[in-house]
Design an enzyme around this catalytic site. Structure first.
Site, PDB file in Angstrom:
ATOM      1  CG  HIS A   1       9.698  30.698  47.063  1.00 36.88           C
ATOM      2  ND1 HIS A   1       9.877  30.539  45.531  1.00 36.88           N
ATOM      3  CD2 HIS A   1       8.557  29.951  47.099  1.00 36.88           C
ATOM      4  CE1 HIS A   1       8.912  29.609  45.099  1.00 36.88           C
ATOM      5  NE2 HIS A   1       7.969  29.545  46.019  1.00 36.88           N
TER       6      HIS A   1
ATOM      7  CG  HIS B   1      16.839  27.990  41.123  1.00 38.93           C
ATOM      8  ND1 HIS B   1      16.195  26.610  41.085  1.00 38.93           N
ATOM      9  CD2 HIS B   1      15.664  28.766  40.975  1.00 38.93           C
ATOM     10  CE1 HIS B   1      14.848  26.661  40.713  1.00 38.93           C
ATOM     11  NE2 HIS B   1      14.433  27.832  40.950  1.00 38.93           N
TER      12      HIS B   1
ATOM     13  CG  ASP C   1      12.868  36.217  42.510  1.00 37.20           C
ATOM     14  OD1 ASP C   1      13.029  35.114  42.841  1.00 37.20           O
ATOM     15  OD2 ASP C   1      11.672  36.586  42.280  1.00 37.20           O
TER      16      ASP C   1
HETATM   17  C1  SDX Z   1      12.527  31.422  43.331  1.00 39.42           C
HETATM   18  O1  SDX Z   1      12.324  26.598  43.550  1.00 39.42           O
HETATM   19  C2  SDX Z   1      11.984  27.476  42.757  1.00 39.42           C
HETATM   20  O2  SDX Z   1      11.759  26.949  41.411  1.00 39.42           O
HETATM   21  C3  SDX Z   1      11.905  28.649  43.026  1.00 39.42           C
HETATM   22  C4  SDX Z   1      11.527  29.732  41.935  1.00 39.42           C
HETATM   23  C5  SDX Z   1      10.059  29.563  41.233  1.00 39.42           C
HETATM   24  O3  SDX Z   1      10.023  29.961  40.035  1.00 39.42           O
HETATM   25  O4  SDX Z   1       9.523  28.969  42.134  1.00 39.42           O
HETATM   26  O5  SDX Z   1      12.720  29.815  40.861  1.00 39.42           O
HETATM   27  C6  SDX Z   1      11.739  31.215  42.414  1.00 39.42           C
HETATM   28  O6  SDX Z   1      12.531  31.307  44.724  1.00 39.42           O
HETATM   29  C7  SDX Z   1      14.312  31.727  42.884  1.00 39.42           C
HETATM   30  C8  SDX Z   1      15.041  31.942  43.926  1.00 39.42           C
HETATM   31  C9  SDX Z   1      14.948  33.203  44.849  1.00 39.42           C
HETATM   32  N1  SDX Z   1      15.731  33.348  46.059  1.00 39.42           N
HETATM   33  C10 SDX Z   1      16.973  34.044  46.228  1.00 39.42           C
HETATM   34  O7  SDX Z   1      17.680  34.518  45.132  1.00 39.42           O
HETATM   35  C11 SDX Z   1      17.429  33.891  47.442  1.00 39.42           C
HETATM   36  C12 SDX Z   1      19.134  33.858  47.406  1.00 39.42           C
HETATM   37  N2  SDX Z   1      19.255  32.594  46.814  1.00 39.42           N
HETATM   38  C13 SDX Z   1      19.734  31.564  48.175  1.00 39.42           C
HETATM   39  O8  SDX Z   1      18.897  31.795  49.100  1.00 39.42           O
HETATM   40  C14 SDX Z   1      19.587  30.005  47.441  1.00 39.42           C
HETATM   41  O9  SDX Z   1      20.367  30.150  46.193  1.00 39.42           O
HETATM   42  C15 SDX Z   1      18.320  29.331  47.171  1.00 39.42           C
HETATM   43  C16 SDX Z   1      17.449  29.552  48.367  1.00 39.42           C
HETATM   44  C17 SDX Z   1      17.449  29.818  46.120  1.00 39.42           C
HETATM   45  C18 SDX Z   1      18.496  27.969  46.848  1.00 39.42           C
HETATM   46  O10 SDX Z   1      19.132  27.305  47.980  1.00 39.42           O
HETATM   47  P1  SDX Z   1      19.744  25.924  48.256  1.00 39.42           P
HETATM   48  O11 SDX Z   1      19.313  25.159  46.971  1.00 39.42           O
HETATM   49  O12 SDX Z   1      19.180  25.301  49.366  1.00 39.42           O
HETATM   50  O13 SDX Z   1      21.350  26.142  48.364  1.00 39.42           O
HETATM   51  P2  SDX Z   1      22.109  26.061  49.437  1.00 39.42           P
HETATM   52  O14 SDX Z   1      21.540  27.116  50.383  1.00 39.42           O
HETATM   53  O15 SDX Z   1      22.425  24.770  50.048  1.00 39.42           O
HETATM   54  O16 SDX Z   1      23.597  26.788  48.895  1.00 39.42           O
HETATM   55  C19 SDX Z   1      24.619  25.989  48.237  1.00 39.42           C
HETATM   56  C20 SDX Z   1      25.861  26.830  48.668  1.00 39.42           C
HETATM   57  C21 SDX Z   1      26.088  27.198  50.145  1.00 39.42           C
HETATM   58  O17 SDX Z   1      27.569  27.551  50.235  1.00 39.42           O
HETATM   59  P3  SDX Z   1      28.287  26.228  50.945  1.00 39.42           P
HETATM   60  O18 SDX Z   1      27.403  25.830  52.164  1.00 39.42           O
HETATM   61  O19 SDX Z   1      28.168  25.116  49.905  1.00 39.42           O
HETATM   62  O20 SDX Z   1      29.813  26.950  51.086  1.00 39.42           O
HETATM   63  O21 SDX Z   1      25.575  27.983  47.694  1.00 39.42           O
HETATM   64  C22 SDX Z   1      25.635  29.037  48.576  1.00 39.42           C
HETATM   65  C23 SDX Z   1      25.298  28.526  50.191  1.00 39.42           C
HETATM   66  O22 SDX Z   1      25.764  29.409  51.158  1.00 39.42           O
HETATM   67  N3  SDX Z   1      24.662  30.007  48.209  1.00 39.42           N
HETATM   68  C24 SDX Z   1      24.953  31.429  48.206  1.00 39.42           C
HETATM   69  C25 SDX Z   1      23.650  31.725  47.467  1.00 39.42           C
HETATM   70  N4  SDX Z   1      22.845  30.692  47.445  1.00 39.42           N
HETATM   71  C26 SDX Z   1      23.611  29.597  47.871  1.00 39.42           C
HETATM   72  N5  SDX Z   1      25.747  32.187  48.583  1.00 39.42           N
HETATM   73  C27 SDX Z   1      25.550  33.715  48.332  1.00 39.42           C
HETATM   74  N6  SDX Z   1      24.212  33.900  47.721  1.00 39.42           N
HETATM   75  C28 SDX Z   1      23.631  33.304  47.285  1.00 39.42           C
HETATM   76  N7  SDX Z   1      22.402  33.683  46.897  1.00 39.42           N
END
Ligand code: SDX
Length: 425
Positions: free
Chosen positions: A265, A304, A360
């Site tokens: 997050h 996201h 971020d």
């Molecule tokens: C914020 O919710 C909000 O609005 C949050 C926010 C706000 O203003 O409050 O916008 C602020 O928290 C932004 C997000 C910051 N976090 C990161 O940058 C951390 C990296 N991102 C991931 O951890 C992820 O993208 C999330 C947590 C942000 C979202 O996760 P989801 O929606 O649960 O997506 P998922 O884990 O189900 O991923 C779907 C697929 C998966 O691959 P498959 O299983 O389909 O093969 O996408 C892949 C994931 O492995 N994936 C990533 C990835 N994010 C998702 N692979 C590599 N790097 C990533 N960052």
């Protein structure tokens, strides 16, 4: 003619008609679906709430496919261009852009609470200088509640207004005073002749004109606007969940801050800088991308839950970075970030998963160039997001549909079994 969803249960061949309101069904209407009358009834199983609307809200609107973000209907791009952090805070909390007089009163009311109890600084002094700023901030926000016991009267609107002003005024003071403690520097008292962002930077860096350049003050104000709210994100949901049991708002903000701390997050801005530093140079990017594809590491600052397009804030932050770097000199990690983004946006692995830069990805580079220590990046996110959490909290308290948040579960554990003495196990 009301809209209904007709469901036939193949277990009983019974047919149910569920009202559709605003395009959705009330999950509780599923409870009538049973096989035997003595059952609890059907629930919807939704781990991590990927398809659950926890509330009705008019604060923030996001269209994840179009990359749209609006605060009370106003596009984030226009607010970032033309508004100020305190004006946006007032808009989020009250729902309308304030008149001149309303804004002046709001700014003065916040300045009126622009100091923390002295004992808070004693608590700050007790933290080791190596303490992570978010661990300290979470503790200090909860500690503040003990100095304002009257804030527990959450049915008193005047009391709530005072708490809102105190939190918006004092969270930056907690942050700056903790920073000064870690640097072995004396505390800088708030200067009410300054605007919000300038006052924060002054409490952090007083005397260091390089860090107080007008363009940096302006960039800080824009960053706070961009971080102000984001509908039912993890930390806003915590603010609502905790708020639903009716503690004081200081304790609820402390809980929301703890949620924001996580690297998935708000903690991602710090994790992005860590990632870029570990990559070290543009030539190492292909190897890093391979590690991501093998799921050995995440590309922090990408992806996201809602945006399946470019986060409109990331676009803006990239522009804000240019303004900051023209004053501070560019950040050497920027080249790695730009190349990483270009590769990720061209690779099927990321495009196929709708992975784009989020808020971020660039913010950490900007904060580092402004002289903010890495473990305070998420503190800056907290300062920006506090007004949004308070807007969500205020809306929760006024929502007659809401009561204490208490989800159910799908039980997968043992059926009843008898205790066995330790010598017989
Ligand atoms: C914020 O919710 C909000 O609005 C949050 C926010 C706000 O203003 O409050 O916008 C602020 O928290 C932004 C997000 C910051 N976090 C990161 O940058 C951390 C990296 N991102 C991931 O951890 C992820 O993208 C999330 C947590 C942000 C979202 O996760 P989801 O929606 O649960 O997506 P998922 O884990 O189900 O991923 C779907 C697929 C998966 O691959 P498959 O299983 O389909 O093969 O996408 C892949 C994931 O492995 N994936 C990533 C990835 N994010 C998702 N692979 C590599 N790097 C990533 N960052």
């Amino acid at each position: 003619m009301s809209e209904v969803l007709t469901i036939t249960d193949s277990r009983t061949n019974k047919e149910y008609k569920l009202d559709i309101q605003d395009g959705n069904i009330r999950a509780k209407d599923l409870r009538q679906i049973k096989v035997n009358e003595d059952e609890f009834g059907m629930m919807s199983y939704d781990p991590s709430f990927e398809n659950t609307a926890s509330c009705k809200s008019s604060v923030t609107y996001i269209d994840g496919d179009q990359g749209i973000l609006r605060y009370r209907g106003y596009p984030i791009e226009q607010l970032a261009e033309s508004s100020s952090q305190l004006e946006v805070s007032k808009l989020l909390i009250d729902g309308e852009l304030p008149s001149n007089d309303e804004l002046s009163k709001w700014v003065n009311d916040i300045k009126e609470h622009n100091s923390v109890p002295n004992e808070i600084n004693d608590i700050i002094g007790a933290f080791p200088k190596s303490a992570h700023a978010m661990g300290a901030l979470t503790s200090l926000e909860a500690a503040l509640s003990t100095f304002y016991p009257e804030s527990k009267n959450i049915t008193d609107e005047d009391e709530n207004y005072r708490s809102i002003c105190r939190l918006i005024a004092q969270v930056p003071i907690l942050a700056a005073n903790f920073y000064r403690h870690t640097q072995g520097l004396p505390i800088v008292e708030p200067d009410n002749s300054m605007d919000y962002a300038e006052n924060f930077l002054n409490m952090m860096f007083k005397g260091d004109d390089n860090k107080m350049h007008p363009d940096l003050v302006s960039a800080m104000d824009t960053l706070l606007i961009l971080h102000a709210d984001h509908e039912q994100n993890c930390s806003a949901s915590v603010m609502r969940n905790v708020g639903s049991s009716e503690p004081d708002p200081f304790s609820a903000v402390s809980a929301a801050t703890a949620a924001l701390y996580g690297p998935l997050h708000g903690g991602a801005n710090e994790a992005v800088l860590q990632m870029l530093t570990e990559i070290g140079s543009v030539k190492n990017i292909p190897n890093f991308i391979e590690q991501v594809k093998k799921k050995e590491v995440k590309l922090m600052g990408f992806g996201h839950r809602v945006y399946k397009a470019y986060d409109p804030r990331a676009k803006y932050l990239k522009e804000a970075a240019d303004k900051v770097f023209s004053v501070t000199g560019t950040n050497p990690l920027l080249d790695i970030a730009l190349e990483l983004e270009a590769i990720a946006l061209s690779e099927d692995y990321f495009k196929g998963r709708n992975l784009y830069p989020n808020v971020d990805f660039y913010s950490g580079l900007i904060y580092e160039s402004m002289g903010i220590p890495k473990d305070m990046f998420t503190v800056l996110f907290t300062i920006g997001r506090t007004p949004g959490w308070l807007a969500q909290w205020k809306e929760l308290l006024a929502d007659k549909d809401q009561k204490i948040a208490r989800p159910r579960q799908v039980y997968t554990g043992y059926d009843s079994r008898d205790y066995v003495g330790v010598n017989n196990r």
